[in-house]
Each structure stands twice: as structure tokens, then as C-alpha cells.
Write a protein that holds these residues in place. Structure first.
Motif, PDB file in Angstrom:
ATOM      1  N   ALA A 164      76.795  19.702  69.736  1.00  0.00           N
ATOM      2  CA  ALA A 164      76.152  20.917  69.233  1.00  0.00           C
ATOM      3  C   ALA A 164      77.078  21.703  68.306  1.00  0.00           C
ATOM      4  O   ALA A 164      78.294  21.759  68.510  1.00  0.00           O
ATOM      5  N   THR A 165      76.474  22.283  67.260  1.00  0.00           N
ATOM      6  CA  THR A 165      77.201  23.181  66.363  1.00  0.00           C
ATOM      7  C   THR A 165      76.413  24.478  66.237  1.00  0.00           C
ATOM      8  O   THR A 165      75.176  24.485  66.341  1.00  0.00           O
ATOM      9  N   PRO A 166      77.085  25.609  65.988  1.00  0.00           N
ATOM     10  CA  PRO A 166      76.367  26.869  65.781  1.00  0.00           C
ATOM     11  C   PRO A 166      75.398  26.781  64.613  1.00  0.00           C
ATOM     12  O   PRO A 166      74.317  27.393  64.649  1.00  0.00           O
ATOM     13  N   GLU A 167      75.774  26.028  63.580  1.00  0.00           N
ATOM     14  CA  GLU A 167      74.918  25.901  62.398  1.00  0.00           C
ATOM     15  C   GLU A 167      73.596  25.208  62.745  1.00  0.00           C
ATOM     16  O   GLU A 167      72.526  25.603  62.270  1.00  0.00           O
ATOM     17  N   CYS A 168      73.661  24.165  63.571  1.00  0.00           N
ATOM     18  CA  CYS A 168      72.432  23.465  63.955  1.00  0.00           C
ATOM     19  C   CYS A 168      71.583  24.318  64.890  1.00  0.00           C
ATOM     20  O   CYS A 168      70.346  24.299  64.813  1.00  0.00           O
TER      21      CYS A 168
END
Length: 465
Positions: free
Chosen positions: A194-198
């Protein structure tokens, strides 16, 4: 007047024509693009499209890429192979003095066709917050700029394509937004990747809305065939990822005016390296009491290659609600894995890992590695209907074009530096914390990388004659 000056003047005229198209595009609606509607006046589109646009057609050769390929030692052997044209920013629609724009490509495609059928492959690739899990392919539009995506990117493309809709021998294949929708499944909500952007793109809905809008606008043009990107087996091949991703694609296919009828199929392995067919082992094989699926390389995946995955994803997509006659494309531009390192048979049965690692054609360190992979080779040449359910093998990624820079390079295209393109990087959760396997001295994504091109030629399978 020199040929170069004439060429530049011609491009300036074409850009002037594009400016007029941009203005007109702002007023476009899906209905105005439709070539035909139901006789009962319901407004439902009844476009009589082909089951397989690649059948009985040649594929457009991009002169910009072809010239670079031909200039390389040995490159003339593949310089006339058709590849995708990547529209990866708004300015790519108009082109420049150095790079052809969309209208110029289409004019050239008709010249190449010379009356025969031809497929023009366009990669639609400029979503807001593009590629939220990989910095190397970040784009120019911010996460909330869905309005600009529609009015400044998709609408002008659709308007230009509509101008060419009457050319019945021209078939436009639109590859819709690589590396976008699957991120909403695998790289959000506290998952290992997981990434904050996704998380942002899942929350704001702009990937789903943007893909839906592109499908609706482009799908309304008579001779356009939309293929949504469906990642690859090393990304979505597990049960936990496959069906949920197919469902997200179906959600997008019914968003922003789109319907499932706007989808001709799916493309897998876009710009990636996963082997077409692993024939030296089977997932049902058993080595000393251990299943092949338990090996570190397979890691309990349901698929080991792109041929089987394409069929599996297609079945999951139909189960999610897509039409039963949807097709698939497999990008084989860099998944040949030939050369001296190509195994000639299964590995030793001393352990399940030795058995798989010794026999697998895909020589990457990890199946999640995606950037400028060392040792890769050209794969199967583009071919229509090569196997059941597959509309074509394609070279959507032009061989020799970089996946991303191996170190930070300032640019005005929104492209960041991703450590997965750094050969010294030790990896992250998305590739099992393995080394990146990337080649050194790579330029920005999309720029020609001669060192990579030469290695692709050397390791081609089938070999380049």
C-alpha cells in the motif's frame, strides 16, 4: 527549402489544426461521437465492430521508434515491427518538431496501409495521479485533475479519432491506462504494497471515473477498440487479487457513461517481462512431496506465465459481468528470455526451488521486478489470433524504451525517480524485498536506451535472424 524545414512546417500546420480540434473537443459528448444508434430511437449505440481488429490486418510501424531501432547495430532486423504509440502526456497529442503527434501518426498509418487493413495501437496513459505505486511513471496530472484529463486529454484524442472513423481499413486499438486500476486492489488499505498515493486514488474515485470516461468517449468511435490493462500474472495471479481486480475493471467499464460494450478486451503484461509460456514445469508437478506452487518463485500463485494468466483473467472478467466474447492481448515485446541463460529443460529435483529456478525461462530475481530488467530479450513477434481467446501478441512497449531512470534526472514530465530502477536497490514489500534487477545508466521512462535495446536483440527468443 530543405526536407527538414518542410517537415517542420508541416508539423506546425498539423498543430494548428490540432488547436482547432482542442476547442471543438470541449463541446463533445459521447452521443455526438456515435457513428450509429438504435433504429428504435433509444439512443443505444449499435456499433458493428469486428470480433478481432487484428485479423487480416498489418500493424502500424511508428517511424519515430523505427528510425532509432534501425540506427542500432542489428536493429534493422526488427525496425519494421509494429509497436504502440504512447500518448503519455497532453503535449504528445500535438507532437513537436522532433516527435510526431496523433494526427500525423494516423495520416502515416493510412499511407502505410496503402488501401489494406491496418491496426494503429495507441496507449492511453495520463490518468490523474498516474501510477500511484511507481514514481518512475508518475504523470503530469495531479490526483484531483480529472477535469483536465477529460477536457484536455481524452476529448481531443476522441475528436481526432472521430475524424478518421470513416476510414474502414483503419482500426485503432486503444490500450487503456496501464498500471492503474489493479493498484486499487493490491496497493491500498494497509496491504504490504500500500502507498498513500494509491489510497488517495481509491478514495477520490478518479481512476475509475477516468477509465470509464476514456472507454465511453473512445468506444463511441466506430473504428476504435478498447483494451483495458489487466496487469500480469506476477501481480494479480493470486485468488485474492484476480477476481477483485476484474470487478474493479467492470466497475470502471460502467462508470462515466461507459458500458461493457465499450470494452473489446484486456491487455496483459504491458511493458513487462513475464514469460509467455513456462514449459519446463507445471504447477501440478510434485518434487519430493512438495508442490511446485509452494516454491519461492511461484509463491502459491495460480499462474506461472502470461498465456495461462490471460485465459484466467478473461474468465474472471466474464464472471464479473463482461461480455463473453471479450478478447485479450499479450505484450511480448520483452519476455523472450533467450540467449545463453535460457534453460533447455527442468531444473534438478534436489528441491522444489531448484527444480523451478533451474527450469524457468523468466530469469528475473523476482516476478515483481519491472524496471529495465537485466538479461531480458525480445519475445514472440506480433501475431494475430495466436491461441484461443487471444486476439494478438503485440509489442505495445517499443523495445529499447526505458522504464525509468536509474538515478534522479530533473524533468518537466512529472516523472520521478523510483528506486526499483536503481540497480543498487535492495527492494521493498512489493517485490519481496529482493534486489531490483535493473540495468544501470538508464534514461527517463520512454526515452530510448541503446544498451537495453542491444541486450533485447541478443537475448531474443525466438532469435532475431
Amino acid at each position: 527549402m530543405t526536407p527538414r524545414v518542410r517537415q517542420q512546417q508541416g508539423r506546425r500546420v498539423r498543430r494548428a489544426r490540432l488547436a482547432a480540434t482542442l476547442t471543438a473537443a470541449l463541446a463533445l459528448t459521447t452521443g455526438s461521437l456515435s457513428m450509429a444508434s438504435a433504429a428504435d430511437g433509444s439512443g443505444t449505440r449499435t456499433l458493428a465492430k469486428l470480433d478481432n481488429p487484428y485479423a487480416n490486418a498489418r500493424v502500424y510501424v511508428n517511424p519515430d521508434w523505427s528510425a532509432k531501432a534501425a540506427a542500432q547495430p542489428g536493429g534493422q532486423a526488427i525496425a519494421n515491427v509494429g509497436t504502440g504509440v504512447w500518448l503519455d502526456r497532453i503535449s504528445a497529442i500535438a507532437g513537436s518538431d522532433e516527435v510526431m503527434g496523433l494526427r500525423e501518426h494516423l495520416d502515416t498509418a493510412l499511407e502505410q496501409a496503402n488501401g489494406a487493413n491496418i491496426v494503429f495501437q495507441a496507449v492511453i496513459y495520463d490518468l490523474p495521479g498516474r501510477d500511484c505505486s511507481a514514481l518512475a511513471s508518475n504523470g503530469e496530472l495531479g490526483p484531483e485533475e480529472i477535469g483536465r484529463y477529460k477536457s484536455e486529454y481524452i476529448d481531443p484524442i476522441a475528436a481526432i479519432l472521430q475524424e478518421y472513423a470513416s476510414h474502414t481499413n483503419l482500426r485503432v486499438v486503444a490500450t487503456i491506462e496501464p498500471d492503474s486500476l489493479p493498484n486499487l486492489v493490491t496497493n491500498t488499505g494497509g496491504t504490504a504494497g500500500a502507498t498513500p498515493e494509491c489510497d488517495t486514488m481509491k478514495a477520490n474515485g478518479n481512476y475509475v471515473e477516468g477509465v470509464g470516461y476514456a472507454l465511453a468517449k473512445l468506444g463511441a468511435v466506430q473504428n476504435v477498440y478498447n483494451y483495458i490493462d489487466a496487469a500480469h500474472h506476477g501481480w494479480l495471479g493470486w485468488d485474492t487479487n484476480l477476481a477483485p481486480s476484474a470487478q474493479v475493471l467492470y466497475q470502471a467499464a460502467n462508470a462515466a457513461g461507459a458500458t461493457r460494450d465499450d470494452v473489446a478486451g484486456f491487455i496483459v503484461n504491458t511493458a513487462n517481462y513475464s514469460a509467455l509460456k513456462e514449459t519446463n514445469f507445471s504447477l501440478t508437478d510434485n518434487v519430493n512431496g512438495q508442490q511446485v506452487r509452494s516454491s519461492k518463485w511461484i509463491d502459491w500463485n495460480q499462474y506461472a506465465d502470461e498465456s495461462s494468466y490471460a485465459g484466467g483473467f478473461r474468465a474472471a472478467a466474464v464472471a464479473a459481468g463482461f461480455n463473453s466474447d471479450v478478447g485479450t492481448l499479450i505484450d511480448t515485446s520483452r519476455n523472450g528470455w533467450g540467449g545463453s541463460a535460457r534453460p533447455t529443460g527442468p531444473g534438478p529435483t534436489t528441491s522444489v526451488d531448484n527444480y523451478v529456478n533451474g527450469g524457468r525461462f523468466d530469469r528475473r530475481i523476482h516476478a515483481g521486478n519491472w524496471c529495465n530488467q537485466a538479461g531480458a530479450g525480445l519475445g514472440e513477434r506480433p501475431k494475430a489470433a495466436p491461441e484461443a481467446g487471444v486476439d494478438a501478441y503485440v509489442w505495445m512497449k517499443p523495445p529499447g524504451e526505458s522504464d525509468g531512470s536509474s538515478k534522479e534526472i530533473p524533468n518537466d514530465e512529472g516523472k520521478g525517480f523510483d528506486r526499483m530502477c536503481d540497480p543498487t536497490y535492495g527492494g521493498n514489500a512489493r517485490n519481496g524485498n529482493n534486489p531490483s534487477g535493473a540495468k544501470a545508466d538508464a534514461p527517463l521512462s520512454g526515452e530510448f536506451f541503446p544498451t537495453q535495446f542491444q541486450e533485447l536483440l541478443k537475448n531474443a527468443y525466438p532469435p532475431v535472424n
